[in-house]
Design a protein around this motif. Sequence first.
Motif, short mmCIF file in Angstrom:
data_model
loop_
_atom_site.label_atom_id
_atom_site.label_comp_id
_atom_site.label_asym_id
_atom_site.label_seq_id
_atom_site.Cartn_x
_atom_site.Cartn_y
_atom_site.Cartn_z
N MET A 192 0.81 -1.41 0.21
CA MET A 192 -0.40 -0.16 -0.20
C MET A 192 0.83 1.00 -0.09
O MET A 192 0.58 2.30 -0.83
CB MET A 192 -0.74 0.34 1.32
N ILE A 193 1.74 0.86 1.00
CA ILE A 193 2.79 2.42 0.40
C ILE A 193 3.45 2.49 -0.71
O ILE A 193 3.79 4.15 -1.14
CB ILE A 193 4.15 1.89 1.98
N ALA A 194 4.06 1.66 -1.35
CA ALA A 194 4.63 1.54 -2.63
C ALA A 194 3.03 2.10 -3.03
O ALA A 194 4.05 2.72 -4.58
CB ALA A 194 5.15 -0.16 -2.60
N TYR A 195 2.58 0.99 -3.30
CA TYR A 195 1.47 1.92 -3.99
C TYR A 195 0.74 3.61 -4.13
O TYR A 195 0.57 4.54 -5.19
CB TYR A 195 -0.02 1.28 -4.31
N GLU A 196 0.74 4.45 -3.36
CA GLU A 196 0.73 5.56 -2.53
C GLU A 196 1.94 6.68 -3.94
O GLU A 196 1.31 6.90 -3.59
CB GLU A 196 0.31 5.37 -1.41
N LYS A 197 3.13 6.08 -2.98
CA LYS A 197 4.20 6.70 -4.04
C LYS A 197 3.65 6.29 -4.95
O LYS A 197 4.75 7.75 -6.16
CB LYS A 197 5.62 5.99 -3.50
N ALA A 198 3.64 5.34 -5.67
CA ALA A 198 3.80 5.28 -7.32
C ALA A 198 2.36 5.93 -7.97
O ALA A 198 2.72 6.10 -9.24
CB ALA A 198 3.57 3.64 -7.61
N LYS A 199 0.87 6.03 -7.15
CA LYS A 199 0.62 6.68 -7.71
C LYS A 199 0.63 8.86 -7.67
O LYS A 199 0.63 9.10 -9.08
CB LYS A 199 -0.87 6.71 -6.73
N LEU A 200 1.53 8.84 -6.81
CA LEU A 200 2.58 9.97 -6.55
C LEU A 200 3.79 10.75 -8.01
O LEU A 200 3.40 11.42 -9.29
CB LEU A 200 3.11 10.71 -5.15
N SER A 201 3.72 9.85 -8.00
CA SER A 201 5.29 9.94 -9.45
C SER A 201 4.49 9.64 -10.64
O SER A 201 4.40 10.00 -11.74
CB SER A 201 5.85 8.28 -9.02
N ALA A 202 3.49 8.46 -11.17
CA ALA A 202 2.44 8.53 -12.05
C ALA A 202 2.11 9.34 -12.30
O ALA A 202 1.78 9.83 -12.95
CB ALA A 202 1.35 7.61 -12.50
N GLU A 203 1.36 10.76 -11.61
CA GLU A 203 0.63 11.86 -11.28
C GLU A 203 1.64 12.78 -12.32
O GLU A 203 1.34 13.31 -12.69
CB GLU A 203 0.02 12.61 -10.36
N SER A 204 2.38 13.38 -11.49
CA SER A 204 3.97 13.60 -12.02
C SER A 204 4.46 13.51 -13.30
O SER A 204 4.88 14.55 -14.19
CB SER A 204 5.24 13.51 -10.97
N GLU A 205 4.30 12.17 -13.79
CA GLU A 205 5.12 12.07 -15.31
C GLU A 205 4.19 12.05 -16.22
O GLU A 205 4.31 12.03 -17.33
CB GLU A 205 5.95 10.85 -15.35
N THR A 206 2.48 11.63 -15.85
CA THR A 206 1.73 11.34 -16.68
C THR A 206 0.74 12.74 -16.75
O THR A 206 -0.28 13.15 -17.47
CB THR A 206 0.77 10.48 -16.55
N ILE B 102 -1.77 12.48 -15.48
CA ILE B 102 -3.23 12.17 -14.55
C ILE B 102 -3.32 12.07 -13.02
O ILE B 102 -2.43 12.12 -12.24
CB ILE B 102 -3.77 11.13 -14.98
N ASN B 103 -4.29 13.38 -12.49
CA ASN B 103 -4.26 13.39 -11.19
C ASN B 103 -4.41 11.83 -10.17
O ASN B 103 -5.76 10.93 -10.88
CB ASN B 103 -6.27 13.93 -10.87
N LYS B 104 -4.11 12.01 -9.72
CA LYS B 104 -3.98 10.33 -8.82
C LYS B 104 -4.85 10.13 -8.05
O LYS B 104 -5.14 8.31 -7.74
CB LYS B 104 -2.48 11.08 -7.26
N ASN B 105 -5.64 11.03 -7.72
CA ASN B 105 -7.54 10.97 -7.63
C ASN B 105 -7.70 10.06 -8.80
O ASN B 105 -9.25 9.32 -8.45
CB ASN B 105 -8.44 11.45 -7.01
N LYS B 106 -7.92 9.62 -10.16
CA LYS B 106 -8.47 9.15 -10.87
C LYS B 106 -7.81 7.70 -11.37
O LYS B 106 -8.32 6.77 -11.45
CB LYS B 106 -8.10 9.56 -12.36
N PHE B 107 -6.47 7.15 -10.39
CA PHE B 107 -6.74 5.63 -10.25
C PHE B 107 -7.36 4.73 -9.52
O PHE B 107 -7.35 5.62 -7.55
CB PHE B 107 -4.96 6.04 -9.96
N GLU C 214 -3.99 -4.13 -19.56
CA GLU C 214 -4.46 -4.15 -20.88
C GLU C 214 -4.97 -2.70 -20.49
O GLU C 214 -4.62 -1.72 -18.94
CB GLU C 214 -5.62 -4.87 -20.85
N SER C 215 -5.03 -1.94 -21.43
CA SER C 215 -5.25 -0.38 -20.97
C SER C 215 -6.48 0.78 -20.77
O SER C 215 -7.59 -1.08 -20.92
CB SER C 215 -5.04 0.46 -23.29
N SER C 216 -7.34 1.13 -19.98
CA SER C 216 -8.14 1.75 -19.31
C SER C 216 -7.15 3.11 -19.13
O SER C 216 -7.73 4.00 -17.92
CB SER C 216 -8.01 1.39 -17.91
N ASP C 217 -7.35 3.95 -20.10
CA ASP C 217 -7.06 5.09 -20.07
C ASP C 217 -8.08 6.37 -19.13
O ASP C 217 -9.23 6.24 -19.58
CB ASP C 217 -6.92 6.01 -21.88
N VAL C 218 -7.51 7.56 -18.19
CA VAL C 218 -8.22 7.69 -18.12
C VAL C 218 -7.75 9.35 -18.59
O VAL C 218 -6.76 10.16 -19.30
CB VAL C 218 -8.44 8.09 -16.55
#
Length: 150
Positions: free
Chosen positions: A105-119, A121-126, A145-149
């Motif tokens: 869960m900690i890794a996932y929360e950090k990953a969402k922030l990282s993905a938000e910065s790079e894409t 995409i607001n982290k709350n959309k994940f 599989e793709s699930s574009d937001v």
Amino acid sequence: MEITAEYDKDFYAWLMKNAMLIRNKQFTKIDSEYIAEELESMGKREKRELLSRLTVLISHLLKWKFQSIRRSRSWKNTILIQRIDIKELIEESPSLRYEIENKMMIAYEKAKLSAESETGINKNKFPKQCPFSLEEMLKVEFFPESSDVN
């Protein structure tokens, strides 16, 4: 020079001296308190490295899934490299597998922030929970599989 004083002045010399004392079974002369601290510190570093690699892996899987238009060989190779490195860490220290499950869960929360910065995409959309199981993430052939937001 006292062996404990060596710890602060010349760490390498301290390590080599303690290694020699242990090999020569001169246990009463070793700096046991600092050795214990160093061993604990080594374990913590391994755990942090595992968490870091898991975070990068999840972040790239999120990007792969939710921003498929920008998929690249670089993302794919990063995913593959992280899988190899995570598997290697777990092979070298199997007890880390339990740590990875506790830290997902900690890794996932950090990953969402990282993905938000790079894409962008607001982290709350994940998804609130990590959409990938540990088993999926470590499978060489798994690419979500793709699930574009937006």
